[in-house]
Write a protein that holds these residues in place. Structure first.
Motif, PDB file in Angstrom:
ATOM      1  N   VAL A  10       0.838  -1.205   0.000  1.00 22.07           N
ATOM      2  CA  VAL A  10       0.000   0.000   0.000  1.00 22.07           C
ATOM      3  C   VAL A  10       0.870   1.251   0.000  1.00 22.07           C
ATOM      4  O   VAL A  10       1.901   1.311   0.674  1.00 22.07           O
ATOM      5  CB  VAL A  10      -0.931  -0.035   1.232  1.00 22.07           C
ATOM      6  CG1 VAL A  10      -1.645   1.290   1.412  1.00 22.07           C
ATOM      7  CG2 VAL A  10      -1.938  -1.166   1.095  1.00 22.07           C
ATOM      8  N   LEU A  11       0.438   2.262  -0.753  1.00 27.85           N
ATOM      9  CA  LEU A  11       1.133   3.556  -0.825  1.00 27.85           C
ATOM     10  C   LEU A  11       2.630   3.369  -1.099  1.00 27.85           C
ATOM     11  O   LEU A  11       3.477   4.043  -0.508  1.00 27.85           O
ATOM     12  CB  LEU A  11       0.922   4.342   0.484  1.00 27.85           C
ATOM     13  CG  LEU A  11      -0.524   4.803   0.742  1.00 27.85           C
ATOM     14  CD1 LEU A  11      -0.663   5.335   2.173  1.00 27.85           C
ATOM     15  CD2 LEU A  11      -0.923   5.900  -0.242  1.00 27.85           C
ATOM     16  N   GLU A 283      -6.657   5.638  -8.443  1.00 34.43           N
ATOM     17  CA  GLU A 283      -6.103   4.553  -9.263  1.00 34.43           C
ATOM     18  C   GLU A 283      -5.647   3.391  -8.383  1.00 34.43           C
ATOM     19  O   GLU A 283      -5.885   2.217  -8.691  1.00 34.43           O
ATOM     20  CB  GLU A 283      -4.919   5.081 -10.082  1.00 34.43           C
ATOM     21  CG  GLU A 283      -4.300   4.033 -10.990  1.00 34.43           C
ATOM     22  CD  GLU A 283      -3.012   4.508 -11.638  1.00 34.43           C
ATOM     23  OE1 GLU A 283      -2.310   3.659 -12.204  1.00 34.43           O
ATOM     24  OE2 GLU A 283      -2.713   5.726 -11.570  1.00 34.43           O
ATOM     25  N   GLU A 284      -5.011   3.720  -7.243  1.00 40.20           N
ATOM     26  CA  GLU A 284      -4.536   2.664  -6.342  1.00 40.20           C
ATOM     27  C   GLU A 284      -5.696   1.961  -5.640  1.00 40.20           C
ATOM     28  O   GLU A 284      -5.709   0.743  -5.512  1.00 40.20           O
ATOM     29  CB  GLU A 284      -3.561   3.220  -5.303  1.00 40.20           C
ATOM     30  CG  GLU A 284      -3.060   2.137  -4.352  1.00 40.20           C
ATOM     31  CD  GLU A 284      -1.977   2.589  -3.393  1.00 40.20           C
ATOM     32  OE1 GLU A 284      -1.529   1.758  -2.574  1.00 40.20           O
ATOM     33  OE2 GLU A 284      -1.577   3.773  -3.451  1.00 40.20           O
ATOM     34  N   ARG A 287      -7.332  -0.554  -7.831  1.00 41.59           N
ATOM     35  CA  ARG A 287      -6.547  -1.788  -7.958  1.00 41.59           C
ATOM     36  C   ARG A 287      -6.540  -2.577  -6.651  1.00 41.59           C
ATOM     37  O   ARG A 287      -6.516  -3.805  -6.651  1.00 41.59           O
ATOM     38  CB  ARG A 287      -5.095  -1.450  -8.341  1.00 41.59           C
ATOM     39  CG  ARG A 287      -4.861  -1.154  -9.807  1.00 41.59           C
ATOM     40  CD  ARG A 287      -3.382  -0.993 -10.109  1.00 41.59           C
ATOM     41  NE  ARG A 287      -2.824   0.242  -9.570  1.00 41.59           N
ATOM     42  CZ  ARG A 287      -1.962   0.305  -8.562  1.00 41.59           C
ATOM     43  NH1 ARG A 287      -1.560  -0.805  -7.974  1.00 41.59           N
ATOM     44  NH2 ARG A 287      -1.505   1.464  -8.135  1.00 41.59           N
ATOM     45  N   ASN A 288      -6.513  -1.856  -5.534  1.00 43.81           N
ATOM     46  CA  ASN A 288      -6.365  -2.485  -4.219  1.00 43.81           C
ATOM     47  C   ASN A 288      -7.301  -1.811  -3.223  1.00 43.81           C
ATOM     48  O   ASN A 288      -6.925  -0.840  -2.574  1.00 43.81           O
ATOM     49  CB  ASN A 288      -4.899  -2.367  -3.758  1.00 43.81           C
ATOM     50  CG  ASN A 288      -4.659  -3.024  -2.415  1.00 43.81           C
ATOM     51  OD1 ASN A 288      -5.475  -3.811  -1.949  1.00 43.81           O
ATOM     52  ND2 ASN A 288      -3.539  -2.688  -1.793  1.00 43.81           N
ATOM     53  N   PRO A 289      -8.530  -2.308  -3.088  1.00 44.98           N
ATOM     54  CA  PRO A 289      -9.517  -1.663  -2.215  1.00 44.98           C
ATOM     55  C   PRO A 289      -9.039  -1.499  -0.765  1.00 44.98           C
ATOM     56  O   PRO A 289      -9.485  -0.605  -0.061  1.00 44.98           O
ATOM     57  CB  PRO A 289     -10.721  -2.618  -2.278  1.00 44.98           C
ATOM     58  CG  PRO A 289     -10.576  -3.326  -3.583  1.00 44.98           C
ATOM     59  CD  PRO A 289      -9.105  -3.465  -3.801  1.00 44.98           C
TER      60      PRO A 289
END
Length: 302
Positions: A10-11, A283-284, A287-289
């Motif tokens: 993440v991030l 966008e993130e 892709r990755n809730p």
């Protein structure tokens, strides 16, 4: 190990950017997981640099070791020195033994390894044993907690660590339904005692067991005391100019990080680099809730 375990860090780019990894530096990843962040850090350190990783989960450590070994084969002579510690990150100061480092990253959320593996007992999405231990080699399981704790103790725990206003009702239902042995059974009990809540943002509903599962997980793994230890030790571990980057996933964690950095800034220890927490772009999150709730805060050692 099932095939479906897949971890998306993440991030990733914001964390690497603000960590300011320089060639030849020493960087600690306090929550190695499956080495998503660590691999990107390693690519920037060069052979003169050192990556130090911590994780108390033996399965995560095995996967991370495998991934970093493959990265070493890819990078060859450009691979930094790697030192791994299979302990919780509250042991940082003990294991580093007076060493001062240039960067310290902690992603304090649970990983896909925990959530996607039903047998680990973290999720109500699939039925599994009520375990929830990040280090399955030691400590109480969630099953032991829900079956042995008193009703008031359970209610207080769910309220404090889950920020669940309906904790008394839920605790009463759990006690009346004992023995509770699986994640699906616990989720049904909680759902029967408390209806689904609308999320603060967006229109989807939060599963009624979400906060109770969070509370149990935090309690079983002593997660808040781990974060407190990290924040307490970080100033003594970082060189002047060294950076601390923490990614958290709920308000109990984020509040601790924010307060520690703010107090440290007032004492001349930190320069806070994030006035407001950094969050994932659309966008993130598409892709990755799981990135939706992530908050990144960073500070530089003065």
């Amino acid at each position: 190990m099932t095939e479906k375990v897949r971890h998306v860090p993440v991030l990733l780019q914001p964390a690497i950017r603000i960590l300011n990894v320089r060639r030849g530096s020493v960087v600690v990843d306090a929550t190695l997981g499956m080495a998503g962040h660590a691999s990107e850090i390693a690519r920037r350190l060069g052979p003169e640099g050192t990556l130090i990783g911590f994780d108390r989960d033996p399965e995560a450590m095995a996967l991370a070791t495998e991934k970093l070994k493959a990265l070493g084969e890819e990078l060859g002579a450009e691979m930094p020195k790697v030192i791994l510690h299979d302990v919780e990150y509250s042991q940082l100061a003990v294991r580093l033994a007076g060493m001062r480092v240039d960067g310290l990253l902690a992603d304090v959320g649970i990983s896909s390894l925990h959530v996607d593996e039903a047998r680990r007992g973290f999720s109500f999405q699939a039925d599994g044993p009520l375990d929830m231990r990040m280090n399955p080699r030691e400590g109480q399981t969630a099953e032991q907690v829900v079956n042995q704790a008193g009703e008031k103790e359970l209610a207080d725990m769910i309220y404090e660590f889950g920020e669940e206003r309906r904790s008394r009702r839920i605790a009463r239902a759990i006690v009346r339904s004992r023995p509770v042995t699986t994640t699906a059974q616990l989720a049904r009990i909680v759902a029967g005692a408390a209806r689904a809540m609308k999320q603060e943002r967006g229109r989807h509903f939060m599963h009624p067991a979400t906060r109770t599962f969070q509370a149990l997980r935090i309690y079983v793994n002593e997660e808040l005391s781990e974060i407190d230890a990290l924040l307490r030790e970080a100033p003594g571990l970082l060189k002047p100019g060294g950076r601390l980057v923490v990614i958290s996933f709920h308000s109990l964690e984020d509040r601790r990080v924010k307060d520690a950095m703010r107090e440290g800034a007032q004492q001349g220890i930190w320069e806070v680099l994030t006035r407001k927490p950094m969050t994932a772009e659309a966008e993130e999150t598409d892709r990755n809730p799981r990135a939706r709730s992530a908050k990144l805060r960073a500070a530089e050692r003065r």
